[in-house]
Design a protein around this motif. Structure first.
Motif, PDB file in Angstrom:
ATOM      1  N   ASN A 190      59.911 -13.257  16.131  1.00  0.00           N
ATOM      2  CA  ASN A 190      60.718 -12.833  14.814  1.00  0.00           C
ATOM      3  C   ASN A 190      62.005 -12.180  15.305  1.00  0.00           C
ATOM      4  OD1 ASN A 190      58.275 -13.478  13.500  1.00  0.00           O
ATOM      5  ND2 ASN A 190      57.779 -11.243  13.257  1.00  0.00           N
ATOM      6  N   ARG A 192      64.834  -9.528  14.121  1.00  0.00           N
ATOM      7  CA  ARG A 192      65.743  -8.426  13.300  1.00  0.00           C
ATOM      8  C   ARG A 192      66.974  -7.599  14.071  1.00  0.00           C
ATOM      9  NH1 ARG A 192      61.686  -4.110  10.323  1.00  0.00           N
ATOM     10  NH2 ARG A 192      60.400  -5.924   9.744  1.00  0.00           N
ATOM     11  N   ILE A 225      59.461 -14.258   4.922  1.00  0.00           N
ATOM     12  CA  ILE A 225      60.721 -13.283   4.625  1.00  0.00           C
ATOM     13  C   ILE A 225      61.251 -13.844   3.254  1.00  0.00           C
ATOM     14  CG2 ILE A 225      62.863 -12.580   5.250  1.00  0.00           C
ATOM     15  CD1 ILE A 225      60.865 -11.548   7.349  1.00  0.00           C
ATOM     16  N   ALA A 228      63.249 -10.910  -2.042  1.00  0.00           N
ATOM     17  CA  ALA A 228      62.710  -9.501  -2.404  1.00  0.00           C
ATOM     18  C   ALA A 228      63.102  -8.652  -1.342  1.00  0.00           C
ATOM     19  CB  ALA A 228      61.536  -9.812  -2.925  1.00  0.00           C
ATOM     20  N   ASP A 229      62.659  -9.232   0.104  1.00  0.00           N
ATOM     21  CA  ASP A 229      62.634  -8.512   1.236  1.00  0.00           C
ATOM     22  C   ASP A 229      64.215  -7.980   1.547  1.00  0.00           C
ATOM     23  OD1 ASP A 229      60.007  -8.491   1.682  1.00  0.00           O
ATOM     24  OD2 ASP A 229      60.205 -10.359   2.748  1.00  0.00           O
ATOM     25  N   ARG A 231      66.753  -7.836  -0.711  1.00  0.00           N
ATOM     26  CA  ARG A 231      67.143  -6.802  -1.517  1.00  0.00           C
ATOM     27  C   ARG A 231      66.635  -5.240  -1.333  1.00  0.00           C
ATOM     28  NH1 ARG A 231      68.215  -6.310  -7.660  1.00  0.00           N
ATOM     29  NH2 ARG A 231      69.803  -4.748  -7.310  1.00  0.00           N
ATOM     30  N   GLY A 232      65.448  -5.217  -0.963  1.00  0.00           N
ATOM     31  CA  GLY A 232      64.883  -4.026  -0.536  1.00  0.00           C
ATOM     32  C   GLY A 232      65.388  -3.597   0.553  1.00  0.00           C
ATOM     33  N   THR A 233      65.802  -4.288   1.568  1.00  0.00           N
ATOM     34  CA  THR A 233      66.343  -3.725   2.917  1.00  0.00           C
ATOM     35  C   THR A 233      67.806  -3.270   2.724  1.00  0.00           C
ATOM     36  OG1 THR A 233      64.951  -5.308   4.194  1.00  0.00           O
ATOM     37  CG2 THR A 233      66.944  -4.438   5.150  1.00  0.00           C
ATOM     38  N   ASN A 235      69.178  -2.459  -0.251  1.00  0.00           N
ATOM     39  CA  ASN A 235      68.618  -1.343  -1.050  1.00  0.00           C
ATOM     40  C   ASN A 235      68.829  -0.102  -0.279  1.00  0.00           C
ATOM     41  OD1 ASN A 235      69.372  -2.545  -3.753  1.00  0.00           O
ATOM     42  ND2 ASN A 235      67.446  -2.422  -4.341  1.00  0.00           N
ATOM     43  N   ASP A 236      67.863  -0.063   0.739  1.00  0.00           N
ATOM     44  CA  ASP A 236      67.697   0.898   1.578  1.00  0.00           C
ATOM     45  C   ASP A 236      69.024   1.417   2.322  1.00  0.00           C
ATOM     46  OD1 ASP A 236      65.052   1.846   0.757  1.00  0.00           O
ATOM     47  OD2 ASP A 236      64.313   0.478   2.341  1.00  0.00           O
TER      48      ASP A 236
ATOM     49  N   GLY B 516      63.310  -5.290  -4.965  1.00  0.00           N
ATOM     50  CA  GLY B 516      63.600  -5.353  -3.689  1.00  0.00           C
ATOM     51  C   GLY B 516      62.002  -4.885  -3.169  1.00  0.00           C
ATOM     52  N   LYS B 517      61.836  -5.349  -2.003  1.00  0.00           N
ATOM     53  CA  LYS B 517      60.598  -4.916  -1.330  1.00  0.00           C
ATOM     54  C   LYS B 517      60.978  -4.489   0.293  1.00  0.00           C
ATOM     55  CE  LYS B 517      57.079  -8.181  -3.083  1.00  0.00           C
ATOM     56  NZ  LYS B 517      57.664  -9.331  -3.839  1.00  0.00           N
ATOM     57  N   ARG B 518      60.036  -3.741   0.786  1.00  0.00           N
ATOM     58  CA  ARG B 518      60.351  -3.427   2.193  1.00  0.00           C
ATOM     59  C   ARG B 518      59.861  -4.246   3.176  1.00  0.00           C
ATOM     60  NH1 ARG B 518      60.265   2.005   0.476  1.00  0.00           N
ATOM     61  NH2 ARG B 518      62.317   2.597   0.460  1.00  0.00           N
ATOM     62  N   LEU B 519      60.596  -4.699   4.052  1.00  0.00           N
ATOM     63  CA  LEU B 519      60.168  -5.690   5.064  1.00  0.00           C
ATOM     64  C   LEU B 519      58.811  -5.420   5.607  1.00  0.00           C
ATOM     65  CD1 LEU B 519      63.396  -6.242   7.436  1.00  0.00           C
ATOM     66  CD2 LEU B 519      62.009  -8.098   6.173  1.00  0.00           C
ATOM     67  N   SER B 520      57.806  -6.434   5.622  1.00  0.00           N
ATOM     68  CA  SER B 520      56.527  -5.903   5.906  1.00  0.00           C
ATOM     69  C   SER B 520      56.050  -6.717   7.245  1.00  0.00           C
ATOM     70  CB  SER B 520      55.652  -6.246   5.187  1.00  0.00           C
ATOM     71  OG  SER B 520      55.777  -7.191   4.480  1.00  0.00           O
ATOM     72  N   ASP B 521      56.928  -7.855   7.811  1.00  0.00           N
ATOM     73  CA  ASP B 521      56.645  -8.581   8.904  1.00  0.00           C
ATOM     74  C   ASP B 521      56.564  -7.675  10.172  1.00  0.00           C
ATOM     75  OD1 ASP B 521      59.548  -8.246   8.997  1.00  0.00           O
ATOM     76  OD2 ASP B 521      59.516 -10.193  10.451  1.00  0.00           O
ATOM     77  N   GLU B 522      55.933  -8.357  10.916  1.00  0.00           N
ATOM     78  CA  GLU B 522      55.655  -7.702  12.277  1.00  0.00           C
ATOM     79  C   GLU B 522      57.150  -7.503  12.990  1.00  0.00           C
ATOM     80  OE1 GLU B 522      53.559  -8.763  16.629  1.00  0.00           O
ATOM     81  OE2 GLU B 522      52.716  -9.736  14.711  1.00  0.00           O
ATOM     82  N   LEU B 523      57.431  -6.317  13.508  1.00  0.00           N
ATOM     83  CA  LEU B 523      58.455  -6.068  14.329  1.00  0.00           C
ATOM     84  C   LEU B 523      58.526  -6.956  15.620  1.00  0.00           C
ATOM     85  CD1 LEU B 523      58.917  -2.379  14.410  1.00  0.00           C
ATOM     86  CD2 LEU B 523      60.274  -3.949  13.446  1.00  0.00           C
TER      87      LEU B 523
END
Ligand SMILES: [Zn+2]
Lengths: 344, 843
Positions: A190, A192, A225, A228-229, A231-233, A235-236, B516-523
């Protein structure tokens, strides 16, 4: 009562009375010589105690001690008073005009764009993003082709590119080449990351446009992924940057390396959305472009787009820093005018 | 792309949708509205999110009127007096418009001229000033004739820059009607994204509105086309490369006229940003703006003349050395990559880019041959990158046009030519279309949509959206199948095609409706970033010392960097990353020297502050012989000049910084980074004062150089008297050798003994070496050595110096005695004598 006892009592009384007229250190010294000096009565008697008759000794001893103690106590009190008075006088003489300016120490400051970068590092760091950097002089492949822009692709027009005299080498027009570089390095893990760095575009140098500027790109790759993820990220991020109540809007846009693509606006923090000079009357400030990583880009990065998905976002921090501090000219950042830098 | 609202309304019913709302809908669907031009219309009320400009036409002050008679001004040759009916009565209006002269002396006109009439007090744009300057129409007297009103030009109304003559409205314009009701308009200037080139047309934009509003689209209708027929007798056609020219169509109109188009056509073209020419050219441009397919018109008789009989149109690549003169008079260099439209004689136009002047439509054209073709967009782009031609046609063809549009466009254009220019459409069309374009078909499930968007959108809703965008949709099992419309080529197949569809669905559905959602996948696995951390540490240390952080341009020129050398003579053959297209002669390469940048910063700022202390951390670019990319080497540069102390009101003067101020900063930095075994070594380098410069090393590795600028180099810059101190360090070495983790020294609770010692040595003994030996000789109990004086005197002897040190002795387990101190001191004296011949200086 012996005669000498009376004399000592009188001497004590005289001494205390004389002390009342003493007002400074010099007259106090004279007083000390007169009443407690070697030739003073008290000290004479004190010194001749050995010669006295045995039976007189305790009586005279007591009297002389009383007189001496009395004089010394009075002296101590007087000394205290004189000291306090002279200090008071000194204070008055030493009084400063506290409104005069202080002496400035030499102070170094972090460059405003580095301040913004650090803030972004912190915010995304909190969300689990790491920092990845890649070259500023890039191959055409990384800058365009691997980002779904083969030669002569119309989207290449979106960036005015600086070319080098080496075939296939350009000055990167965005931080996006780092997307493919980090993917190739990390696949199939992954991802990030944020990708910060200087980018260069062939533009006229004016108060509003630069040839060199700093971008920060965001890349998330993993399984499942979604838009929506993203958008949320984002927004934060907007709330951390512009305040808890920051409103954002997302509207369709185009980037060859994302699909779907969007542009994110944040409600103008200067006018609160009412419309002002900073937001050119629209109430919105364009802060970043974003989208779901294009399947072609995932493939170039070594990820199977049927299994993995991801999102990317990119923002120019020069412009957001301009807005944040109401800076009138983007060229200040790299001209490094000390009068500008000193304000941070 | 500029889209007049009146034109959009030809294709979609926009009743009840406000001016501002339309702008917001367009922006939200991906056609960002950059500005909204109000042509006579009042600005909408409420909170507006778009940029508006333009002038409202007061209904009382601007009306449609008719000119009944045109007479000569009694005192001025170049002015006319028009008898005008504005619906309320007859007045006389004065004008200098050249297009009124033809009516002079004709008496009562059989066909009155409809005009845009402005009454006294009207606010309009000054026709005689450049740009748009608002002015109020006032009563004036010109050469003895009073004038209170006027007949307007397009410039005065804000329609175009045209001020040569006044507007002649179409004959059906109702006299007395407020002008805004007759032809008020709103023009949306829309940014066209590269993947939405199909929307560089009014119909394309209308289609987006149709999709987002859910209202039907009305398609324009042209003449019916049939292949072959009479036209084949008039002209031949040969397409030599169907890859470069997938489709080529020809249509023809005979006995037409290059006269003026109706005013509504001219106005729409003007508002959309194209200059009206004549009915024939306008018809091609209008059709291009309408549906996005560029067309080209030839004067048929000129072609016939060239060919000496029936002409044959041949599309092919250019021959070596071929020449053409284009419509704009330019003569671009042709090469065999470029696709041309030619005849048997030679080139007629650069295909899809620009026509040649020789066979172009002109005022006397009677017979018109219309080309409606499709061209390979990549080849067009190659041509454009060489010829640098800008044209509306090239703009569209270089972004790929669907070949089906060639047919639609030809049918519409033929109809327009006939309507506006008159004449007869020749029966039949020629059509070379070897490999008809196959529109893509994609299938998608509701799960797939949710998987990408993180939001459920039903297939029913998706179908509605896609159909309104022109897709043909049907269901197969649980999948929606969508065939792309025959107007766009951007929808691919497979996983990318699916993504294309999801984007279409999402943007019309509305991005704003996706929560919007918060990321929920594994770091991911955590990867350290020691380089960046060390850089940030360097930045913090430098700032804490008191130096200012800066940020340098990467681009410079070899000439600028040569200032670092005496006589501005840089060594021969320095390899640079050179720019092929520098923006200015000042920035032709990527920099090699951070020190050169730093000196420029110091020079620039020296006039603003009496003391400067700056640093910069950034890359230099060093080309590598065997690598395609240069080495981007991190550099730390430091620059200092003037007084370190900031002058204050009671201490205005402080000494100027010298070598040791710079060295102090460097030492503080290296100390802060916990570098070990650092050595300063005198060195001679071209830019430094030969006696005041040093190399900083750790072992054999050179970390950087530092020193006072050579007086001869200093002359290359505008510096004053004060020494200029600069240093440049290898940032990567600093980062690599720095120690984030180090051993902290304990602090003893026993008292320390301090004593001074002065040693006389030869001048040649470096202080550094002497101090190192003192440390070594002193042993564990020696905890600090501080040089506090350097003294030279004839009594010490020729070539001698005395170095005075303060020594501190301390133990961790006991209080030291005088005997301990004496032992240490004796060792130091003895060893320094043995090694350097040091003599203890008597007190
Ligand atoms: Zn605002």
């Amino acid at each position: 009562m012996l005669e000498i006892e009376g004399k000592l009592q009188a001497e004590l009384a005289r001494g205390i009375e004389a002390l009342q007229t003493v007002a400074n250190a010099e007259s106090l010294e004279a007083w000390k010589q007169e009443f407690l000096g070697k030739k003073s009565l008290v000290m004479q008697v004190y010194g001749s105690m050995g010669k006295l008759a045995k039976e007189e000794r305790p009586i005279i001893g007591k009297a002389v001690n009383q007189a001496k103690a009395g004089l010394e106590a009075a002296l101590a009190e007087k000394e205290e008073g004189i000291k306090a008075a002279s200090q008071q006088e000194a204070f008055t003489k030493e009084t400063l005009d506290v409104t005069l300016p202080g002496r400035k120490p030499r102070r170094g400051r972090i460059h405003p764009l580095h301040l913004t970068l650090r803030q972004i590092y912190r915010i995304f760091g909190d969300m689990g993003f790491q920092i990845y950097r890649s070259p500023e002089v890039e191959t055409d492949d990384y800058n365009f082709t691997f980002l779904n822009m083969p030669p002569y692709h119309p989207a290449r027009d979106m960036w005015d590119t600086f070319y080098t005299d080496k075939e296939g080498v350009v000055l990167r027009t965005h931080t996006s080449p780092g997307q493919v570089r980090v993917m190739r390095e990390r696949a199939p893990e992954n991802i990030r990351v944020i990708l910060p760095g200087t980018t260069m575009r062939y533009e006229q140098l004016t108060a509003r446009s630069e040839i060199e500027f700093i971008q920060v790109e965001l890349l998330v790759v993993g399984k499942g992924i979604t838009f929506a993820d993203m958008r949320g990220t984002l927004n934060d991020f907007a709330r951390r940057t512009f305040g808890e109540n920051a409103r954002t809007r997302l509207r369709p846009s185009f980037f060859p390396f994302t699909e779907p693509s969007a542009e994110m606006d944040v409600e103008c923090f200067v006018c609160g959305g009412e419309g002002c000079g900073v937001c050119k009357g629209t109430g919105w400030l364009e802060i970043l472009g974003c989208g779901m990583v294009h399947p072609t880009v995932l493939r170039y990065g070594g990820y199977d787009p049927e299994v993995y998905s991801g999102f990317a976002a990119g923002m120019g921090i020069d412009r957001s820093t301009l807005m944040r501090y109401h800076i009138d000219d983007i060229r200040h950042f790299r001209n490094n005018d000390i009068r500008f830098l000193e304000q941070f | 792309m500029k889209a007049p609202l009146s034109w959009l309304k030809d294709y979609i019913d926009l009743d009840g949708v406000g001016i501002e709302e339309i702008a917001n809908l367009l922006t939200n669907v991906g056609l960002e509205v950059e500005s909204v031009q109000l042509v006579g219309v009042e600005k909408p009320e409420g909170k507006l999110k778009n940029k508006y400009f333009g002038l409202p036409w007061d209904k009382e002050k601007f009306v449609v009127a008719e000119v009944l008679e045109v007479n000569q001004h009694p005192n001025a040759d170049r002015l006319t007096l028009c008898e005008l009916n504005d619906g309320t009565g007859i007045t006389t209006v004065l004008t200098g418009a050249p297009n009124m002269f033809p009516y002079l002396g004709k008496g009562r006109l059989e066909q009155p001229i409809k005009v845009a009439y402005a009454r006294e007090g009207a606010l309009l744009y000054d026709g005689h000033q450049p740009g748009q300057v608002v002015t109020k129409l006032k009563k004036t007297t010109i050469r003895g004739v009073e004038s209170r009103s006027m007949i307007c030009s397009e410039k005065e109304l804000g329609i175009s820059e045209e001020h040569e003559g006044v507007i002649e409205l179409d004959e059906d314009a109702p006299v007395g009607m407020p002008l805004v009701d007759y032809m008020g308009d709103v023009v949306y200037e829309v940014a066209i994204l590269p993947n939405m080139a199909r929307d560089a047309s009014i119909l394309g934009i209308a289609r987006e509105l149709s999709a987002v509003l859910g209202r039907p689209l009305r398609l324009p209708e042209g003449v019916a086309l049939e292949k072959g027929g009479a036209i084949a007798e008039k002209v031949g056609l040969e397409v030599r490369n169907t890859e470069l020219n997938p489709r080529f169509m020809l249509g023809m109109v005979e006995e037409t006229q290059a006269r003026q188009s109706p005013y509504w056509v001219r106005r729409r073209l003007s508002l959309a940003g194209m200059r009206p020419i004549d009915a024939l050219v306008d018809a091609t441009n209008y059709t291009m703006l309408e549906i996005g397919q560029p067309l080209h018109a030839f004067d048929y008789d000129l072609l016939r003349e060239r060919a000496g009989g029936k002409p044959t149109i041949i599309t092919r690549t250019a021959y070596e050395g071929e020449k053409i003169t284009l419509l704009d008079g330019s003569e671009p260099q042709l090469d065999p990559q470029m696709e041309l439209v030619t005849d048997t004689v030679g080139p007629l136009s650069i295909a899809g880019v620009m026509g040649g002047g020789e066979t172009a439509v002109h005022a006397e054209t009677r017979n018109l041959l219309i080309e409606s073709a499709n061209w390979n967009f990549i080849n067009i782009r190659k041509t454009l990158s060489k010829t640098r031609i800008n044209s509306e046609a090239a703009y569209r063809f270089s972004r790929d046009v669907h070949p089906a549009l060639a047919e639609t466009a030809l049918s519409l254009c033929l109809k327009r030519v006939q309507e506006w220019g008159g004449g007869e459409v020749v029966q039949g069309v020629l059509d070379e279309y070897a490999k008809p374009y196959v529109d893509t078909v994609n299938r998608i499930s509701a799960e797939k949509i949710a998987e990408v968007l993180g939001q459920e959108i039903s297939l029913e809703e998706s179908t509605r959206i896609l159909e309104r965008l022109g897709f043909t949709c049907w269901m197969e099992g649980r999948e929606l199948v969508a065939k792309s419309p025959a107007t766009r080529t951007d929808i691919e197949t497979g996983i990318i095609g699916q993504r294309n569809l999801i984007e279409e669905i999402a943007r019309v559905y509305g991005y704003e409706r996706i929560a919007g959602k918060r990321l929920s996948d594994e770091l991911p696995p955590q990867v350290g970033n020691p380089g960046l951390e060390a850089e940030e540490r360097i930045r913090d240390i430098m700032v804490s010392i008191g130096l200012q952080d800066t940020l340098a341009y990467r681009q410079t020129s070899p000439e600028r960097e040569a200032r670092l050398f005496i006589g501005r003579k840089a060594p021969e053959g320095l390899a640079y990353v050179r720019l092929k297209n520098p923006i200015t002669p000042e920035r032709t390469v990527m920099r090699r020297s951070a020190m050169a940048t730093m000196l420029e910063l110091l020079e620039y700022n020296a006039k603003f502050r009496p003391g400067l202390a700056l640093f910069e951390l950034g890359p230099v670019f060093l080309p590598l012989a065997d690598e395609i990319l240069p080495h981007e080497a991190l550099r730390l540069s430091i620059g200092m000049t003037g007084a370190w102390e900031v002058a204050s009101w009671d201490r205005p003067q402080s000494p100027a910084m010298d070598f040791f101020d710079l060295k102090g900063v460097v030492e503080a930095l290296l100390d802060g980074l916990h570098l070990e075994e650092v050595k300063f070594q005198a060195v001679e380098l071209p830019c430094f004062h030969p006696g005041k410069s040093a190399e900083v090393r750790v072992g054999e590795e050179i970390l950087g150089v530092m020193g006072e600028l050579h007086p001869q180099v200093k002359k290359n810059f505008a510096f004053g008297q004060d020494p200029v101190l600069v240093a440049e360090f290898d940032g990567e070495a600093l980062v690599r050798l720095s120690n984030a983790v180090f051993t902290n020294r304990p602090i003893s609770n026993y008292p320390a003994m301090v004593e001074d010692i002065a040693l006389i040595v030869d001048e040649s003994v470096p202080a550094d070496d002497l101090e190192a030996l003192i440390w070594q000789a002193g042993g564990k109990l020696l905890v600090d050595v501080k040089l506090f004086d350097v003294y030279r005197d004839a009594r010490l002897g020729e070539g001698k110096k005395s170095l005075a040190y303060q020594l501190t002795y301390q133990a961790f387990d006991r209080t030291l005695t005088d005997k301990d101190a004496l032992n240490i001191r004796n060792r130091i004296v003895k060893q320094t004598k043995n090694t350097f011949g040091a003599v203890l200086r008597s007190q």
